[in-house]
Design an enzyme around this catalytic site. Structure first.
Site, PDB file in Angstrom:
ATOM      1  N   GLU A  27       0.816  -1.195   0.000  1.00 47.17           N
ATOM      2  CA  GLU A  27       0.000   0.000   0.000  1.00 47.17           C
ATOM      3  C   GLU A  27       0.862   1.262   0.000  1.00 47.17           C
ATOM      4  OE1 GLU A  27      -3.976  -1.508   2.279  1.00 47.17           O
ATOM      5  OE2 GLU A  27      -2.280  -1.000   3.513  1.00 47.17           O
ATOM      6  N   CYS A  30       6.379  -6.644   8.085  1.00 41.26           N
ATOM      7  CA  CYS A  30       7.519  -6.088   8.822  1.00 41.26           C
ATOM      8  C   CYS A  30       7.882  -7.063   9.935  1.00 41.26           C
ATOM      9  CB  CYS A  30       7.148  -4.733   9.426  1.00 41.26           C
ATOM     10  SG  CYS A  30       8.497  -3.986  10.368  1.00 41.26           S
ATOM     11  N   CYS A  39       6.220  -4.394  16.378  1.00 42.55           N
ATOM     12  CA  CYS A  39       5.777  -3.403  17.365  1.00 42.55           C
ATOM     13  C   CYS A  39       4.315  -3.675  17.721  1.00 42.55           C
ATOM     14  CB  CYS A  39       5.941  -1.996  16.800  1.00 42.55           C
ATOM     15  SG  CYS A  39       7.635  -1.638  16.309  1.00 42.55           S
ATOM     16  N   CYS A  79       1.222  -1.726  16.055  1.00 40.62           N
ATOM     17  CA  CYS A  79       1.193  -1.552  14.598  1.00 40.62           C
ATOM     18  C   CYS A  79       0.631  -2.779  13.881  1.00 40.62           C
ATOM     19  CB  CYS A  79       2.620  -1.278  14.124  1.00 40.62           C
ATOM     20  SG  CYS A  79       2.797  -1.180  12.353  1.00 40.62           S
ATOM     21  N   GLY A 102       6.620  -1.683   6.533  1.00 40.34           N
ATOM     22  CA  GLY A 102       7.997  -2.153   6.572  1.00 40.34           C
ATOM     23  C   GLY A 102       8.973  -1.250   7.282  1.00 40.34           C
ATOM     24  N   GLU A 103      10.128  -1.824   7.596  1.00 37.40           N
ATOM     25  CA  GLU A 103      11.215  -1.093   8.238  1.00 37.40           C
ATOM     26  C   GLU A 103      12.278  -0.843   7.153  1.00 37.40           C
ATOM     27  OE1 GLU A 103      12.212   0.543  10.934  1.00 37.40           O
ATOM     28  OE2 GLU A 103      14.154   0.658   9.938  1.00 37.40           O
ATOM     29  N   SER A 141      11.866   6.836   7.798  1.00 40.68           N
ATOM     30  CA  SER A 141      11.546   6.608   9.204  1.00 40.68           C
ATOM     31  C   SER A 141      12.000   5.219   9.646  1.00 40.68           C
ATOM     32  CB  SER A 141      10.033   6.739   9.396  1.00 40.68           C
ATOM     33  OG  SER A 141       9.678   6.416  10.720  1.00 40.68           O
ATOM     34  N   SER A 167      11.475   6.462  15.277  1.00 43.48           N
ATOM     35  CA  SER A 167      10.297   6.141  16.076  1.00 43.48           C
ATOM     36  C   SER A 167      10.751   5.793  17.490  1.00 43.48           C
ATOM     37  CB  SER A 167       9.536   4.971  15.460  1.00 43.48           C
ATOM     38  OG  SER A 167       9.116   5.329  14.170  1.00 43.48           O
ATOM     39  N   LEU A 168      10.757   6.807  18.341  1.00 46.64           N
ATOM     40  CA  LEU A 168      11.263   6.607  19.697  1.00 46.64           C
ATOM     41  C   LEU A 168      10.185   5.959  20.566  1.00 46.64           C
ATOM     42  CD1 LEU A 168      13.644   7.066  21.610  1.00 46.64           C
ATOM     43  CD2 LEU A 168      12.814   9.384  22.005  1.00 46.64           C
ATOM     44  N   ASN A 169       9.066   6.613  20.664  1.00 48.30           N
ATOM     45  CA  ASN A 169       7.849   6.010  21.251  1.00 48.30           C
ATOM     46  C   ASN A 169       7.869   5.682  22.740  1.00 48.30           C
ATOM     47  OD1 ASN A 169       6.766   6.168  18.710  1.00 48.30           O
ATOM     48  ND2 ASN A 169       6.994   4.022  18.213  1.00 48.30           N
ATOM     49  N   ASN A 181      -3.447   5.171  16.931  1.00 46.86           N
ATOM     50  CA  ASN A 181      -4.624   4.667  16.223  1.00 46.86           C
ATOM     51  C   ASN A 181      -4.825   3.243  16.708  1.00 46.86           C
ATOM     52  OD1 ASN A 181      -4.898   6.949  14.432  1.00 46.86           O
ATOM     53  ND2 ASN A 181      -3.035   6.198  13.459  1.00 46.86           N
TER      54      ASN A 181
END
Ligand code: SAH
Ligand code: SF4
Length: 340
Positions: free
Chosen positions: A93, A113, A117, A120, A161-162, A191, A214-216, A290
């Protein structure tokens, strides 16, 4: 019969080599690049700058691959999602986001991926396979054609994906997006979830695009819970890698921070976050989660999001709350899962 060569699969060097093999002068390779990446030719027969004989000769030995659009959805906020089928039947996508005078295309670098995580949906798929450079660039070419007369101004590698787990294909794709499609590197952002050793490799080998991390979370205990990659490359090593990452003049690292209720959204978190990034030229993008069924994770209230933002802003950090667009068509951050 030997397999035909996919012209879209070739770097500039490989196209020059191909032209030489066919007994053609160098400029033919540049004409091919122009027709494939600018004029979006999907068949050699469309290249009307070439004589009929030359087109027939090339068609015997080569072809131009193209993604097949299998679905296109438009969100109530104008965000569009494109589902593409690949040659082997897999799907990916891409998401097109309008924002004032920008038209940003969010592209995928892998099918699925491996990072897993917890928040996700793409992570739930696991890794199905890496995308080839041409499959990554082709998202830009194809959506570029579908979006006309609008023109894509920015690219983010924030789809499925990463990207750093597929570094070679991604850097080759970036070279072609910059050199062939003509999108400036300062308008491209990659990213990563924090594949520390690959960050250094990107700086060394890749074109100088913007980096988002992406620290998060602000403690290893928190980050371990939501991002398994943190057990291999904990926060400290990630921040060191960010400090070492060479930034062009006036460039900044973007830290993405998905806000999850009760997990990483406290005032202490905001303060720790400010401390972690101290001295790094950066901006912080807060993304309220989300949520999806089954993850057990919740989005914080609007008030909690604002409070978190205000603490950071009060500490003189550049901070933005990024409302994910396209939620009604599952096009928002962390909602891409193609047709799996
Ligand atoms: N794999 C890369 C790029 C794709 S994910 C990475 O992780 O950085 C792009 C962004 O979406 C990341 O910052 C990620 O933290 C965020 N994201 C993933 N799932 C999300 C969700 N459910 N809600 C909000 N943001 C999410
Ligand atoms: Fe992969 Fe990024 Fe999703 Fe994590 S957030 S599972 S790294 S796509």
């Amino acid at each position: 019969m030997p397999q035909k060569t996919n012209l879209k699969g070739l770097s500039r060097e490989a196209l020059l080599h191909f032209a030489a093999e066919q007994g053609l002068p160098k400029y033919r390779a540049d004409q091919l690049i122009h027709w494939i990446y600018q004029k979006r030719a999907t068949e050699i027969h469309c290249i009307t700058e070439f004589s009929k004989e030359l087109r027939a000769k090339l068609s015997d030995v080569a072809y131009i691959s193209s993604l097949r659009l299998s679905n296109r959805l438009t969100s109530s906020d104008g965000t569009e999602k494109f589902l593409f089928s690949l040659e082997d039947g897999e799907t990916v996508e891409s998401v097109l986001i309008t924002d004032k005078d920008r038209l940003t295309l969010c592209i995928s670098s892998q099918v699925g991926c491996a990072m897993g995580c917890r928040f996700c949906l793409t992570g739930k798929l696991g890794l199905i396979r890496n995308l080839k450079a041409d499959e990554i660039v082709d998202q830009v070419i194809s959506v570029g054609g579908l979006a006309l007369p609008r023109k894509i101004t920015n690219i983010v590698l924030m789809g499925m994906g990463e990207p750093l787990a597929n570094l070679d294909e991604v850097t080759e794709a970036l070279r072609r997006i910059i050199g062939f499609v003509g999108i400036a590197k300062r308008r491209i952002t990659l990213s990563t979830a924090g594949l520390v050793p690959k960050m250094a490799l990107l700086a060394e080998r890749g074109p100088e695009v913007n980096l988002a991390v992406s620290l998060n979370a602000t403690t290893d205990q928190e980050r371990d819970r939501i991002m398994p990659i943190n057990r291999r490359y904990p926060i400290k090593s990630l921040i060191v890698a960010c400090r070492r990452f060479t930034l062009g003049p006036r460039r900044r690292i973007t830290f993405e921070y998905v806000l999850i209720e009760g997990l990483n959204d406290s005032a202490e978190d905001a303060m720790r976050l400010a401390k972690l990034v101290k001295g790094i030229r950066c901006k912080i993008n807060l993304i309220p989660l989300n949520p999806h069924a089954g993850s057990g994770l919740k989005r914080p209230s609007e008030g909690a999001v604002l409070e978190f933002r205000n603490i950071l802003a009060g500490l003189n950090l550049t901070v933005l709350v990024r409302e994910s667009k396209g939620q009604d068509i599952l096009a928002a951050c962390g909602q891409l899962r193609a047709e799996h």
